[in-house]
Design an enzyme around this catalytic site. Structure first.
Site, mmCIF file in Angstrom:
data_model
loop_
_atom_site.group_PDB
_atom_site.id
_atom_site.type_symbol
_atom_site.label_atom_id
_atom_site.label_comp_id
_atom_site.label_asym_id
_atom_site.label_seq_id
_atom_site.Cartn_x
_atom_site.Cartn_y
_atom_site.Cartn_z
ATOM 1 N N ASP A 1 18.010 -36.610 47.020
ATOM 2 C CA ASP A 1 18.927 -35.488 46.782
ATOM 3 C C ASP A 1 19.489 -34.965 48.114
ATOM 4 O OD1 ASP A 1 16.569 -34.316 47.647
ATOM 5 O OD2 ASP A 1 16.533 -32.761 46.086
ATOM 6 N N SER A 2 19.032 -35.550 49.237
ATOM 7 C CA SER A 2 19.668 -35.274 50.525
ATOM 8 C C SER A 2 21.124 -35.709 50.530
ATOM 9 C CB SER A 2 18.914 -35.992 51.649
ATOM 10 O OG SER A 2 18.762 -37.370 51.351
ATOM 11 N N ASP B 1 15.417 -39.197 43.211
ATOM 12 C CA ASP B 1 14.981 -37.801 43.268
ATOM 13 C C ASP B 1 15.406 -37.064 41.998
ATOM 14 O OD1 ASP B 1 13.488 -37.199 45.521
ATOM 15 O OD2 ASP B 1 15.217 -36.622 46.752
ATOM 16 N N LYS C 1 11.162 -39.301 41.764
ATOM 17 C CA LYS C 1 10.381 -38.493 42.699
ATOM 18 C C LYS C 1 10.633 -37.026 42.386
ATOM 19 C CE LYS C 1 11.372 -38.177 47.363
ATOM 20 N NZ LYS C 1 11.687 -36.735 47.492
ATOM 21 N N GLU D 1 9.461 -32.817 43.664
ATOM 22 C CA GLU D 1 8.825 -31.994 44.696
ATOM 23 C C GLU D 1 7.799 -31.064 44.070
ATOM 24 O OE1 GLU D 1 11.749 -29.971 47.102
ATOM 25 O OE2 GLU D 1 12.864 -31.831 47.491
ATOM 26 N N GLU E 1 6.176 -34.488 53.890
ATOM 27 C CA GLU E 1 7.306 -34.143 54.741
ATOM 28 C C GLU E 1 6.976 -32.943 55.625
ATOM 29 O OE1 GLU E 1 11.187 -33.776 52.939
ATOM 30 O OE2 GLU E 1 12.062 -32.917 54.751
HETATM 31 N N1 LIG Z 1 20.367 -35.638 56.612
HETATM 32 C C1 LIG Z 1 19.239 -35.145 56.081
HETATM 33 N N2 LIG Z 1 18.060 -35.477 56.623
HETATM 34 C C2 LIG Z 1 16.897 -34.995 56.100
HETATM 35 O O1 LIG Z 1 15.817 -35.341 56.620
HETATM 36 C C3 LIG Z 1 16.968 -34.155 54.955
HETATM 37 C C4 LIG Z 1 18.229 -33.852 54.423
HETATM 38 N N3 LIG Z 1 19.348 -34.335 55.002
HETATM 39 N N4 LIG Z 1 18.371 -33.071 53.325
HETATM 40 C C5 LIG Z 1 17.198 -32.734 52.547
HETATM 41 C C6 LIG Z 1 16.069 -32.482 53.423
HETATM 42 C C7 LIG Z 1 16.219 -31.274 54.312
HETATM 43 N N5 LIG Z 1 15.414 -31.650 55.429
HETATM 44 C C8 LIG Z 1 15.420 -30.989 56.642
HETATM 45 C C9 LIG Z 1 16.522 -30.261 57.031
HETATM 46 C C10 LIG Z 1 16.538 -29.618 58.243
HETATM 47 C C11 LIG Z 1 15.444 -29.699 59.089
HETATM 48 C C12 LIG Z 1 15.514 -28.991 60.390
HETATM 49 O O2 LIG Z 1 16.553 -28.566 60.797
HETATM 50 N N6 LIG Z 1 14.399 -28.849 61.098
HETATM 51 C C13 LIG Z 1 14.396 -28.240 62.409
HETATM 52 C C14 LIG Z 1 13.402 -27.111 62.436
HETATM 53 C C15 LIG Z 1 13.888 -25.967 61.643
HETATM 54 C C16 LIG Z 1 12.987 -24.734 61.742
HETATM 55 O O3 LIG Z 1 12.043 -24.737 62.538
HETATM 56 O O4 LIG Z 1 13.259 -23.775 61.015
HETATM 57 C C17 LIG Z 1 14.038 -29.278 63.451
HETATM 58 O O5 LIG Z 1 14.473 -29.133 64.595
HETATM 59 O O6 LIG Z 1 13.317 -30.240 63.122
HETATM 60 C C18 LIG Z 1 14.330 -30.419 58.682
HETATM 61 C C19 LIG Z 1 14.328 -31.079 57.469
HETATM 62 C C20 LIG Z 1 14.878 -32.977 55.272
HETATM 63 N N7 LIG Z 1 15.836 -33.583 54.363
HETATM 64 C C1 LIG Z 2 13.909 -37.050 52.881
HETATM 65 C C2 LIG Z 2 13.521 -37.725 51.606
HETATM 66 C C3 LIG Z 2 12.038 -37.850 51.438
HETATM 67 C C4 LIG Z 2 14.154 -37.032 50.441
HETATM 68 O O1 LIG Z 2 13.538 -36.429 49.602
HETATM 69 C C5 LIG Z 2 15.620 -37.101 50.344
HETATM 70 O O2 LIG Z 2 16.246 -37.895 51.055
HETATM 71 O O3 LIG Z 2 16.164 -36.367 49.512
HETATM 72 MG MG LIG Z 3 14.787 -35.218 48.363
#
Ligand SMILES: Nc1nc(=O)c2c([nH]1)NC[C@@H]1CN(c3ccc(C(=O)N[C@@H](CCC(=O)O)C(=O)O)cc3)CN21
Ligand SMILES: CC(C)C(=O)C(=O)O
Ligand SMILES: [Mg+2]
Length: 290
Positions: free
Chosen positions: A67-68, A106, A136, A138, A205
């Site tokens: 769903d990303s 998803d 899948k 959550e 995750e």
């Molecule tokens: N392109 C993309 N990649 C992903 O891994 C992903 C998606 N989209 N969409 C659904 C979820 C959302 N996810 C995410 C989205 C943002 C962060 C992020 O920005 N993390 C920051 C820390 C943020 C914080 O501390 O509040 C980082 O720097 O890792 C992490 C996972 C993982 N998934």
């Molecule tokens: C990041 C993976 C595990 C996911 O759930 C997604 O791509 O939506």
């Molecule tokens: Mg997902």
């Protein structure tokens, strides 16, 4: 919910090869570490389109129609607006482009949380429309009953715990999970509850390494990490993140390539050539016979 069932998912694999690789099965994934041997980690990537699936399929064990796609394909800020129809359409495209990997879809936000019955109805829609093998969803312990309900009725389920993006409004962001002891214990318990309910694999995750180690050690099904260390039984990334096609990527992503740069440089070249009338040349031009 749409009630039209028009897709023939039994035919038109886009990858007919002389010696087609055999498609992996969910039981093979579930049994990945059953005999206690150290196994090669499972390889999982996201795919949203048929062509992308064709390119990834032979090199992966699992393709996830994530769903990303909300952020990556549709430019949405979160995964919350994603619908069953969006997931079914992209999943059908991915199944058409694959012949080897297990295709997992998803379940989108709002399509499964209310009851096992709601989850069954949504999951059957996704699998009928797409030909994918599994879904899948959550959530941890609170989804265990649903995981068992689906599994007992012919629908294999992959779990997803830790940073669960559909709960962003409860979690308050996308930061790493399990920084305090209570939350760390809860995440491990969530993984164990899903395992007992029959999940065939569990995505971990955005959790600290000790949590990934403890969960991986204490569940019978494989764990698949994303931002959860190398101690998991497999790894997954969003394909566009890894390729350098997406602009905002989490810290846990390794950018293997700069495909966005390749695309931009190529478009600049094309635009220059069109404006200079150096494209198309006679090679790209139809002339009357004679
Ligand atoms: N392109 C993309 N990649 C992903 O891994 C992903 C998606 N989209 N969409 C659904 C979820 C959302 N996810 C995410 C989205 C943002 C962060 C992020 O920005 N993390 C920051 C820390 C943020 C914080 O501390 O509040 C980082 O720097 O890792 C992490 C996972 C993982 N998934
Ligand atoms: C990041 C993976 C595990 C996911 O759930 C997604 O791509 O939506
Ligand atoms: Mg997902």
């Amino acid at each position: 919910m749409s009630t039209t069932f028009q897709l023939d998912t039994s035919t038109s694999r886009a990858n007919p090869t002389p010696q087609p690789m055999k498609r992996l099965t969910v039981p093979k994934i579930r049994a990945h570490k059953a005999d206690g041997e150290t196994r090669e980690p499972l390889v999982m990537l996201t795919a949203y389109t048929a062509r992308q699936a064709q390119l990834l399929d032979a090199h992966c064990d699992i393709l996830l129609v994530g769903d990303s796609l909300a952020q990556v394909i549709y430019g949405l800020p979160t995964t919350i607006p994603v619908t069953l129809d969006m997931m079914a359409n992209h999943a059908a495209a991915v199944v058409r482009g694959s012949y080897h990997s297990v295709v997992v879809v998803d379940m989108p936000f709002g399509s499964y949380e209310q009851s096992p019955q709601q989850a069954f109805e949504s999951a059957t829609f996704l699998l009928k429309q797409s030909g994918a093998a599994a879904v899948k969803l959550e959530g941890g312990e609170q989804m265990a009953e649903t995981v068992a309900f689906l599994n007992q009725r012919g629908i294999p389920v992959m779990g997803h715990v830790g940073l669960t993006p559909q709960a962003v409004n409860v979690l308050g962001g996308y930061g790493a999970r399990g920084r305090d002891d209570a939350e760390a214990t809860k995440i491990v318990g969530d993984a164990q509850a899903l395992d007992k309910a029959g999940a065939f694999a569990i995505v971990l995750e955005g959790v600290l390494e000790p949590i990934a180690i403890e969960a991986t050690k204490t569940v019978s099904c494989p764990t698949i990490g994303i931002g959860a260390s190398a101690q998991c039984d497999g790894q997954v990334l969003v394909t566009e993140d890894m390729l350098g096609m997406f602009d905002r990527v989490p810290r846990f992503v390794k950018k293997y390539e700069d495909i966005a740069g390749v695309i931009e440089r190529t478009v600049v070249k094309y635009a220059e050539e069109v404006r200079a009338r150096s494209f198309p040349t006679s090679d790209q031009t139809y002339q009357p016979k004679g």
